[in-house]
Design a protein around this motif. Structure first.
Motif, PDB file in Angstrom:
ATOM      1  N   MET A   1      -5.400   2.362   9.002  1.00 53.31           N
ATOM      2  CA  MET A   1      -4.521   3.490   9.340  1.00 53.31           C
ATOM      3  C   MET A   1      -5.285   4.607  10.041  1.00 53.31           C
ATOM      4  O   MET A   1      -4.884   5.075  11.106  1.00 53.31           O
ATOM      5  CB  MET A   1      -3.858   4.019   8.061  1.00 53.31           C
ATOM      6  CG  MET A   1      -2.910   3.023   7.401  1.00 53.31           C
ATOM      7  SD  MET A   1      -2.280   3.573   5.801  1.00 53.31           S
ATOM      8  CE  MET A   1      -1.124   4.834   6.294  1.00 53.31           C
ATOM      9  N   GLN A   2      -6.367   5.031   9.438  1.00 47.80           N
ATOM     10  CA  GLN A   2      -7.071   6.204   9.962  1.00 47.80           C
ATOM     11  C   GLN A   2      -7.830   5.910  11.255  1.00 47.80           C
ATOM     12  O   GLN A   2      -8.033   6.800  12.072  1.00 47.80           O
ATOM     13  CB  GLN A   2      -8.035   6.746   8.902  1.00 47.80           C
ATOM     14  CG  GLN A   2      -7.371   7.228   7.625  1.00 47.80           C
ATOM     15  CD  GLN A   2      -6.590   8.523   7.811  1.00 47.80           C
ATOM     16  OE1 GLN A   2      -6.736   9.221   8.810  1.00 47.80           O
ATOM     17  NE2 GLN A   2      -5.744   8.848   6.846  1.00 47.80           N
TER      18      GLN A   2
ATOM     19  N   GLY B   1      -4.103   4.941  -4.773  1.00 48.60           N
ATOM     20  CA  GLY B   1      -5.392   5.422  -5.281  1.00 48.60           C
ATOM     21  C   GLY B   1      -5.872   6.682  -4.600  1.00 48.60           C
ATOM     22  O   GLY B   1      -7.010   7.106  -4.807  1.00 48.60           O
ATOM     23  N   SER B   2      -5.011   7.273  -3.798  1.00 49.19           N
ATOM     24  CA  SER B   2      -5.481   8.403  -2.993  1.00 49.19           C
ATOM     25  C   SER B   2      -5.587   9.680  -3.817  1.00 49.19           C
ATOM     26  O   SER B   2      -4.636  10.071  -4.502  1.00 49.19           O
ATOM     27  CB  SER B   2      -4.545   8.640  -1.816  1.00 49.19           C
ATOM     28  OG  SER B   2      -4.963   9.777  -1.102  1.00 49.19           O
TER      29      SER B   2
ATOM     30  N   THR C   1       1.905   1.201   8.140  1.00 49.71           N
ATOM     31  CA  THR C   1       0.482   1.450   8.374  1.00 49.71           C
ATOM     32  C   THR C   1       0.216   1.887   9.812  1.00 49.71           C
ATOM     33  O   THR C   1      -0.931   1.949  10.227  1.00 49.71           O
ATOM     34  CB  THR C   1      -0.346   0.187   8.059  1.00 49.71           C
ATOM     35  OG1 THR C   1       0.188  -0.896   8.816  1.00 49.71           O
ATOM     36  CG2 THR C   1      -0.312  -0.147   6.584  1.00 49.71           C
TER      37      THR C   1
ATOM     38  N   ILE D   1      -7.026  -0.947   4.059  1.00 52.00           N
ATOM     39  CA  ILE D   1      -5.767  -0.517   4.692  1.00 52.00           C
ATOM     40  C   ILE D   1      -5.888   0.911   5.213  1.00 52.00           C
ATOM     41  O   ILE D   1      -5.419   1.225   6.299  1.00 52.00           O
ATOM     42  CB  ILE D   1      -4.590  -0.678   3.715  1.00 52.00           C
ATOM     43  CG1 ILE D   1      -4.393  -2.161   3.384  1.00 52.00           C
ATOM     44  CG2 ILE D   1      -3.304  -0.121   4.317  1.00 52.00           C
ATOM     45  CD1 ILE D   1      -3.367  -2.439   2.317  1.00 52.00           C
ATOM     46  N   GLU D   2      -6.555   1.763   4.433  1.00 53.74           N
ATOM     47  CA  GLU D   2      -6.728   3.140   4.904  1.00 53.74           C
ATOM     48  C   GLU D   2      -7.591   3.177   6.172  1.00 53.74           C
ATOM     49  O   GLU D   2      -7.338   3.971   7.077  1.00 53.74           O
ATOM     50  CB  GLU D   2      -7.353   3.998   3.800  1.00 53.74           C
ATOM     51  CG  GLU D   2      -7.286   5.480   4.053  1.00 53.74           C
ATOM     52  CD  GLU D   2      -5.883   6.078   3.897  1.00 53.74           C
ATOM     53  OE1 GLU D   2      -5.046   5.476   3.207  1.00 53.74           O
ATOM     54  OE2 GLU D   2      -5.640   7.155   4.479  1.00 53.74           O
TER      55      GLU D   2
ATOM     56  N   TYR E   1       0.830  -1.191   0.000  1.00 53.81           N
ATOM     57  CA  TYR E   1       0.000   0.000   0.000  1.00 53.81           C
ATOM     58  C   TYR E   1       0.867   1.243   0.000  1.00 53.81           C
ATOM     59  O   TYR E   1       1.641   1.478   0.913  1.00 53.81           O
ATOM     60  CB  TYR E   1      -0.893   0.017   1.248  1.00 53.81           C
ATOM     61  CG  TYR E   1      -1.871   1.162   1.258  1.00 53.81           C
ATOM     62  CD1 TYR E   1      -2.867   1.242   0.302  1.00 53.81           C
ATOM     63  CD2 TYR E   1      -1.794   2.173   2.205  1.00 53.81           C
ATOM     64  CE1 TYR E   1      -3.771   2.290   0.291  1.00 53.81           C
ATOM     65  CE2 TYR E   1      -2.692   3.229   2.207  1.00 53.81           C
ATOM     66  CZ  TYR E   1      -3.673   3.272   1.244  1.00 53.81           C
ATOM     67  OH  TYR E   1      -4.565   4.321   1.239  1.00 53.81           O
TER      68      TYR E   1
ATOM     69  N   GLU F   1      -9.189  -3.321  -1.214  1.00 55.66           N
ATOM     70  CA  GLU F   1      -7.884  -3.403  -0.546  1.00 55.66           C
ATOM     71  C   GLU F   1      -7.463  -2.055   0.031  1.00 55.66           C
ATOM     72  O   GLU F   1      -7.045  -1.963   1.185  1.00 55.66           O
ATOM     73  CB  GLU F   1      -6.813  -3.903  -1.528  1.00 55.66           C
ATOM     74  CG  GLU F   1      -6.999  -5.339  -1.983  1.00 55.66           C
ATOM     75  CD  GLU F   1      -6.842  -6.333  -0.843  1.00 55.66           C
ATOM     76  OE1 GLU F   1      -6.134  -6.025   0.129  1.00 55.66           O
ATOM     77  OE2 GLU F   1      -7.454  -7.422  -0.928  1.00 55.66           O
ATOM     78  N   ASP F   2      -7.544  -1.031  -0.790  1.00 57.13           N
ATOM     79  CA  ASP F   2      -7.038   0.268  -0.344  1.00 57.13           C
ATOM     80  C   ASP F   2      -7.926   0.892   0.725  1.00 57.13           C
ATOM     81  O   ASP F   2      -7.421   1.542   1.651  1.00 57.13           O
ATOM     82  CB  ASP F   2      -6.883   1.214  -1.538  1.00 57.13           C
ATOM     83  CG  ASP F   2      -5.702   0.820  -2.423  1.00 57.13           C
ATOM     84  OD1 ASP F   2      -5.034  -0.185  -2.105  1.00 57.13           O
ATOM     85  OD2 ASP F   2      -5.449   1.511  -3.426  1.00 57.13           O
TER      86      ASP F   2
ATOM     87  N   PHE G   1     -11.092   9.392   0.572  1.00 57.73           N
ATOM     88  CA  PHE G   1      -9.989  10.029  -0.159  1.00 57.73           C
ATOM     89  C   PHE G   1      -9.070   8.971  -0.778  1.00 57.73           C
ATOM     90  O   PHE G   1      -8.511   9.169  -1.849  1.00 57.73           O
ATOM     91  CB  PHE G   1      -9.125  10.890   0.780  1.00 57.73           C
ATOM     92  CG  PHE G   1      -9.862  12.032   1.434  1.00 57.73           C
ATOM     93  CD1 PHE G   1     -10.911  12.671   0.792  1.00 57.73           C
ATOM     94  CD2 PHE G   1      -9.502  12.468   2.693  1.00 57.73           C
ATOM     95  CE1 PHE G   1     -11.582  13.731   1.393  1.00 57.73           C
ATOM     96  CE2 PHE G   1     -10.162  13.529   3.304  1.00 57.73           C
ATOM     97  CZ  PHE G   1     -11.207  14.163   2.652  1.00 57.73           C
ATOM     98  N   ALA G   2      -8.918   7.857  -0.073  1.00 58.91           N
ATOM     99  CA  ALA G   2      -7.924   6.849  -0.464  1.00 58.91           C
ATOM    100  C   ALA G   2      -8.278   6.136  -1.759  1.00 58.91           C
ATOM    101  O   ALA G   2      -7.412   5.484  -2.354  1.00 58.91           O
ATOM    102  CB  ALA G   2      -7.746   5.825   0.656  1.00 58.91           C
ATOM    103  N   VAL G   3      -9.513   6.237  -2.193  1.00 54.40           N
ATOM    104  CA  VAL G   3      -9.907   5.549  -3.428  1.00 54.40           C
ATOM    105  C   VAL G   3     -10.262   6.545  -4.526  1.00 54.40           C
ATOM    106  O   VAL G   3     -10.763   6.166  -5.587  1.00 54.40           O
ATOM    107  CB  VAL G   3     -11.078   4.565  -3.191  1.00 54.40           C
ATOM    108  CG1 VAL G   3     -10.690   3.539  -2.131  1.00 54.40           C
ATOM    109  CG2 VAL G   3     -12.354   5.287  -2.790  1.00 54.40           C
TER     110      VAL G   3
END
Lengths: 237, 182
Positions: free
Chosen positions: B37-38, A63-64, A169, B33-34, A59, B29-30, B70-72
């Motif tokens: 994290m957040q 895609g951000s 992460t 994971i985001e 990661y 996936e993203d 935001f992550a996608v």
């Protein structure tokens, strides 16, 4: 590979061995599959290495929509260059590479993107908007750069940026960055900011930031382009 | 419902561990994971396992909907403003979207299989000319005819599709045959 990773890889091998042996039996006619499985297991060990300084290999915020240097989205304001350096105290203040630095701030009128907020210009629905938000990964010198505008203010808070630091992460720090009061006052006298007037909440009157100014007050200087340059060092463990 | 009218449509795409396709996999996936994290901001000791638990314990974690969104953003941008999987009744024209919003439906910091998000796509303003059975009759975004007739397309109603805004048009446009559908 560091010692503990080496030991961890041995542990993974030990746990996996019976499984792999069983797999060998099932795939006796396709030896290539076993090799591929072993390679995949080794790759997985590398990808999940917690000692890596950099972002989680699977990661990288690919895609951000906020993985960008310029975070203005065309919002008007006095230009502000933001340069942040991340250092590790436990490594003698060595620069931290590949740390993810997230920042977010309000626009010149004190409004944030992302949600509905109320301010001196009334209610603004900023759902789906991204202005004032960005993330970057630190370079080999531990630095990130953003191009922004000088933030405005909203009641109860001094001018500030929000910042978060991630290693891989893991969130290692959530903090804020304050601006010198004298520069705030000068900027808020300029045409784009004058309508809102001066911010009555100076750094010392801000209950959130006043006890952290020793580490959260940035250096801000006027540049020759009519904007300001902000530099700030963030020390993490 | 009065016709003609100016409407927007919203379509909700569910994405979870069972989703397939390149776009859906990237978003799954993203966004997971985001979320990991957040969510640490509101769950520093990892005492809450699911997003449902976290929302109750820390209402401010509702901000995770847009922070994870935001992550996608770039993945959604690659769709080219076309809602995935939604086309007109001739299966030719994709339904366009103007804005999108990500909604975290559920997640679990220990089990990615429980992670589920929705992307809600909202179209630009469309002119609704009528409703026939389970199909909306809409004016095409681009008009090519000079004859006074509208170019139109039809869209089937479906469970994840909803009219999200409606405004009756005051003046009857010169619709020729289309007006008879009232």
């Amino acid at each position: 590979m560091e010692r503990k990773n080496f030991l961890r890889s041995l542990a993974v091998t030990a746990i996996s061995a019976p499984v792999l042996l069983e797999a060998c039996k099932k795939d006796a006619t396709t030896p290539g599959a076993t090799a591929a499985g072993t390679a995949a297991a080794e790759a997985a060990c590398v990808l999940t290495d917690p000692d890596m300084d950099g972002p989680y290999p699977l990661y990288n915020s690919r895609g951000s929509a906020i993985n960008r240097v310029n975070i203005t989205d065309g919002k008007p304001g006095v230009p502000l260059n933001i340069d942040i350096k991340v250092q590790s105290v436990s490594r003698g203040c060595a620069p931290v590479t590949n740390a993810r630095v997230d920042i977010w701030q309000c626009d010149k009128d004190g409004y944030y993107s992302g949600y509905v907020n109320n301010g001196y210009l009334g209610v603004q629905n900023n759902v789906g908007r991204l202005f004032g938000r960005g993330l970057q990964y630190t370079n080999s010198a531990g630095q990130v750069h953003f191009a922004s505008i000088y933030p405005g203010w909203y009641p109860g808070r001094c001018a500030h940026l929000h910042v978060q630091i991630f290693i891989g992460t893991s969130l290692v720090l959530t903090s804020q960055i304050a601006f010198p009061d004298a520069i705030n006052a000068a900027v808020y006298r300029t045409p784009l900011y004058a309508a809102h007037g001066q911010n009555p909440t100076t750094n010392y009157l801000d209950s959130i930031i006043r006890d952290s100014l020793a580490t959260e007050l940035a250096t801000v200087t006027r540049n020759t382009s009519g904007g300001y340059d902000l530099t700030h060092v963030i020390n993490i463990r | 419902m009065m016709y003609p009218a100016q409407i927007t449509l919203s379509f909700k795409q569910l994405i979870n561990a069972a989703s397939t396709g390149d776009f859906e996999t990237k978003v799954f996936e993203d966004s997971y994971i985001e979320f990991l994290m957040q969510s640490q901001v509101y769950n520093p000791d990892r005492q809450y396992r699911t997003f449902s638990e976290l929302k109750v314990a820390a209402p401010k974690s509702n901000s995770l909907h847009y922070k994870v969104g935001f992550a996608v953003g770039l993945h959604v941008q690659e769709l080219g403003n076309r809602i995935p999987g939604v086309k007109d009744c001739l299966n030719r024209m994709p339904l366009p979207f103007e804005i999108y919003q990500l909604e975290l439906i559920e997640s679990d910091i220990q089990d990615r299989q429980q992670h589920e998000v929705a992307i809600i796509y909202t179209t630009p303003a469309l002119t609704l000319l009528g409703l026939t059975g389970d199909r909306l009759l809409l004016a095409a975004p681009e008009q090519t005819s000079n004859s006074g007739a509208y170019d139109t397309f039809m869209l089937s109603l479906q469970p994840q599709l909803s009219v999200s805004s409606y405004k009756a048009l005051q003046h009857e446009p010169a619709l020729n045959g289309v007006a008879q559908l009232h």
